[in-house]
Design a protein around this motif. Structure first.
Motif, short mmCIF file in Angstrom:
data_model
loop_
_atom_site.label_atom_id
_atom_site.label_comp_id
_atom_site.label_asym_id
_atom_site.label_seq_id
_atom_site.Cartn_x
_atom_site.Cartn_y
_atom_site.Cartn_z
N ASP A 212 -2.00 15.45 -8.53
CA ASP A 212 -3.39 14.99 -8.48
C ASP A 212 -3.52 13.93 -7.39
O ASP A 212 -2.55 13.33 -6.93
CB ASP A 212 -3.80 14.40 -9.84
N GLU A 213 -4.79 13.66 -6.99
CA GLU A 213 -5.04 12.81 -5.84
C GLU A 213 -4.55 11.38 -6.05
O GLU A 213 -4.03 10.74 -5.13
CB GLU A 213 -6.53 12.80 -5.49
N THR A 214 -4.70 10.86 -7.25
CA THR A 214 -4.26 9.49 -7.53
C THR A 214 -2.75 9.35 -7.33
O THR A 214 -2.27 8.40 -6.70
CB THR A 214 -4.63 9.08 -8.96
N ARG A 216 -0.87 11.39 -5.56
CA ARG A 216 -0.61 11.62 -4.13
C ARG A 216 -0.78 10.32 -3.33
O ARG A 216 0.04 10.00 -2.47
CB ARG A 216 -1.54 12.70 -3.58
N GLN A 217 -1.84 9.58 -3.63
CA GLN A 217 -2.07 8.32 -2.92
C GLN A 217 -0.95 7.33 -3.20
O GLN A 217 -0.49 6.63 -2.29
CB GLN A 217 -3.42 7.73 -3.31
N SER A 218 -0.51 7.26 -4.44
CA SER A 218 0.53 6.31 -4.79
C SER A 218 1.86 6.63 -4.11
O SER A 218 2.68 5.74 -3.88
CB SER A 218 0.73 6.27 -6.31
N LEU A 219 2.06 7.89 -3.76
CA LEU A 219 3.30 8.32 -3.10
C LEU A 219 3.10 8.56 -1.61
O LEU A 219 3.96 9.16 -0.96
CB LEU A 219 3.84 9.59 -3.77
N LYS A 220 1.98 8.10 -1.08
CA LYS A 220 1.69 8.19 0.36
C LYS A 220 1.82 9.61 0.90
O LYS A 220 2.38 9.86 1.98
CB LYS A 220 2.58 7.22 1.15
N ALA A 221 1.26 10.54 0.14
CA ALA A 221 1.41 11.96 0.50
C ALA A 221 0.77 12.28 1.85
O ALA A 221 1.35 13.02 2.66
CB ALA A 221 0.81 12.83 -0.59
N ASP A 222 -0.43 11.74 2.10
CA ASP A 222 -1.11 12.06 3.37
C ASP A 222 -0.30 11.59 4.57
O ASP A 222 -0.19 12.31 5.57
CB ASP A 222 -2.50 11.43 3.40
#
Length: 402
Positions: A212-214, A216-222
């Protein structure tokens, strides 16, 4: 005196009109033709042999001019620097990540140049200061211990590449010996077999795509996906979980000392450094990687991203000065409001300045557009007028920090 300065077309630079460098050059020289397929990565202002500046309108290198007119440098540069300009001023325009790198200290640079002169081609150190002209994204220095441990708990792929024995030692260590264990972990990471790194990166990229996006953000996916698309299978992609991810806003600055790991990721900046091109690389690059040297000279200091911000000192209503803890260079940022005149503060050493925005009129009625780079003698006093009724002028000026 106005300068013609060297452009470096490194592959990581912004291309064509998207680069601030191409636009500055077009503004200062209407005959300059922008090649939209060409990267304009760096503009060099100084005497470094890899990109020396010329006096505009004359076939004379700046280095040759100051050698024959030594008095323009000021006593300090004559006495302490043997009549040389000790700094290199740059504009950088970054499209994709530069290499994960460190710069050696003066003593280390002398040793590297002596042992590998074909790789380390000068014997000088290269501390550097970056001042953001746009949103400027970097990796810089090791994260705080707690942040590194949190990422290791969440990213088994990184733990696999480092090695579970070292990870176990890290979580059982006391704070007093954590840095020694961090060093061992980093050595394992950067020395791991390419096939293992590639396999674990692919697994991590696939796993992140399903979250999920949250999360992903916490793991610096982008950020990971962006670096992976530019440098697939490169071990440097994993370094985002060990190094601080620092984003400078326009006008904010960071100082990078010797042995501090860093990588510029995107954006535009003014950069000033000691006159050297010594770089020890270990990731996010197709260039030569010298992992053994990098891990041996690296500083394993853990501190938060906020500690990387470097604050200026206000000199007057128009000028702020960034004074790093080295004598080779300081940088003044000068902002002059529309329809105003300003007397530039004389400096005790020769200086180089570039107009980043607006156009100016100098005391002898010469007009210089944005992108113009000028050499000033020591103690030279000039009066600057802005030519616009609505646009302020922004200038950066580099000189020795003495």
């Amino acid at each position: 005196m106005e300068l013609n300065c060297s452009i470096q077309n490194y592959e990581w630079g912004r291309k064509g009109s998207d680069s601030i460098i191409a636009n500055l050059m077009k503004s200062s020289n209407p005959d300059f033709i922008i090649n939209e397929s060409l990267p304009y990565a760096e503009l060099w202002m100084g005497t470094h042999p890899n990109g020396p500046s010329l006096l505009k309108g004359k076939n004379i290198f700046l280095e040759e001019y100051v050698r024959d007119n030594n008095h323009v440098l000021g006593k300090v540069l004559i006495d302490k620097y043997n009549g040389k300009i000790p700094f290199l001023l740059k504009v950088e325009s970054v499209r994709k990540a530069l290499s994960i790198q460190v710069h050696p200290s003066k003593e280390q640079a002398e040793m590297l140049h002596q042992s590998s002169p074909n790789i380390y081609k000068d014997d000088n150190h290269k501390p550097e200061l970056a001042v953001a002209l746009s949103k400027f994204e970097t990796l810089c220095g090791f994260r705080p211990i707690s942040e590194i441990k949190n990422y290791l708990r969440s990213i088994p792929e990184l733990c696999f590449v480092i090695g579970h024995n070292e990870i176990s030692h890290m979580f059982s260590s006391s704070e007093s010996n954590f840095l020694d264990i961090l060093k061992n972990c980093f050595i394992n990471l950067m020395s791991q077999e390419t096939e293992i790194v590639a396999e674990q990166l692919k697994k991590l990229i696939k796993r992140l795509s399903d979250l999920d996006e949250t999360t992903r953000q916490s793991l610096k996916a982008d950020l990971l996906e962006r670096l992976y698309s530019d440098y697939p299978d490169d071990v440097g992609c994993f370094c985002i979980y060990l190094f601080n991810h620092v984003t400078l806003q326009p006008g904010e600055a960071m100082y990078i000392a010797a042995n501090e790991p860093h990588a510029y990721l995107s954006g535009d900046c003014i950069e000033c450094m000691s006159c050297s091109d010594n770089v020890v690389r270990a990731g996010l690059t197709p260039k030569l990687k010298d992992v053994e040297t990098l891990i041996s000279i690296l500083s394993y200091t853990c501190e938060p991203a906020s500690a990387k911000l470097f604050k200026p000192i206000k000199e007057d209503e128009c000028t702020q000065i960034f004074k790093p803890p080295v004598q080779d260079f300081a940088v003044a940022k000068i902002v002059i409001p529309p329809r105003k005149s300003y007397d530039l503060i004389p400096r005790s050493t020769a200086s180089i300045m570039i107009v980043i925005s607006g156009n100016i009129e100098i005391s002898d009625s010469q007009i210089f557009n944005k992108g113009s780079a000028l050499f000033l003698s020591a103690e030279e006093s000039i009066s600057i007028k802005t030519t616009s009724c609505s646009e302020p002028v922004m200038i950066f000026q580099a000189f020795a920090n003495v």
